[in-house]
Scaffold this motif. Sequence first.
Motif, PDB file in Angstrom:
ATOM      1  N   ILE A   1      40.725 -88.798  46.237  1.00 50.63           N
ATOM      2  CA  ILE A   1      42.091 -88.704  46.894  1.00 50.63           C
ATOM      3  C   ILE A   1      41.844 -88.330  48.486  1.00 50.63           C
ATOM      4  N   ILE A   2      41.200 -87.144  48.275  1.00 50.13           N
ATOM      5  CA  ILE A   2      41.071 -86.326  49.346  1.00 50.13           C
ATOM      6  C   ILE A   2      40.066 -86.538  50.504  1.00 50.13           C
ATOM      7  N   ALA A   3      39.176 -87.198  50.111  1.00 49.77           N
ATOM      8  CA  ALA A   3      37.565 -87.698  50.323  1.00 49.77           C
ATOM      9  C   ALA A   3      38.085 -89.487  51.468  1.00 49.77           C
ATOM     10  N   LYS A   4      39.091 -89.785  49.627  1.00 54.75           N
ATOM     11  CA  LYS A   4      39.346 -91.441  50.614  1.00 54.75           C
ATOM     12  C   LYS A   4      40.559 -90.921  52.093  1.00 54.75           C
ATOM     13  N   ASP A   5      41.197 -90.055  51.265  1.00 54.98           N
ATOM     14  CA  ASP A   5      42.561 -89.465  53.191  1.00 54.98           C
ATOM     15  C   ASP A   5      40.899 -89.756  54.066  1.00 54.98           C
ATOM     16  N   ALA A   6      40.104 -88.622  53.537  1.00 56.63           N
ATOM     17  CA  ALA A   6      39.513 -88.181  55.166  1.00 56.63           C
ATOM     18  C   ALA A   6      38.707 -89.151  55.801  1.00 56.63           C
ATOM     19  N   ASP A   7      37.981 -90.923  54.431  1.00 55.20           N
ATOM     20  CA  ASP A   7      37.194 -91.866  54.710  1.00 55.20           C
ATOM     21  C   ASP A   7      38.214 -92.194  56.359  1.00 55.20           C
TER      22      ASP A   7
END
Length: 193
Positions: free
Chosen positions: A125-131
């Motif tokens: 979820i954090i990685a997708k938010d970063a994206d």
Amino acid sequence: MEELEKIVNFIFEVGTARGVFRTHRQFIKNADDSLAEHSFRTVIIGMVLAELEKADKSKVVMMCLVHDLPEIRTGDANFINAVYRTGRKKEEKEAARDQWIGLPGETEVLALISEYEEHKTKEAIIAKDADRLDQIFLQREYLPADSYDLKRWHYHIAREIQTESAQKIAELVLETSPLKWLYDFSDKQKKKG
């Protein structure tokens, strides 16, 4: 020797990410970022978000680093392209498998990409938010601050953000000049000198 040859070829392939331009260029005329540039800033954003959200920073960074590597082979797809490319996720999964087969870390990387695509774990979820945040920063850099377009694009991306830290950053991006950091630095230097 065969393994090293595969590694060398893979690294050359990764270098081609510099030439894979993101398809939002169709709509944001001045945007000229590549897959490599997007991935770099996404990694930095992911590292910061992981710290703020108290998540496994190494895992988030690795996920951000490899999340779009399959697009070297499949190409980037903006939100309109994605509507018509219903098999896109399958294509990207195949591309990732073909890229990483026989490489050191194959199992770990393919598991990270799969976890990222499922968006169920805290780190994914954090990685997708970063994206998504990278896209928000890009919009702010390229679209006029007071424009309807910026506000619509911002809303379109920001509504998908899940972590509290990323939501707060997204809000702040909208009201911050992309050059504020430069002006602040310049002011500090003048005070020193």
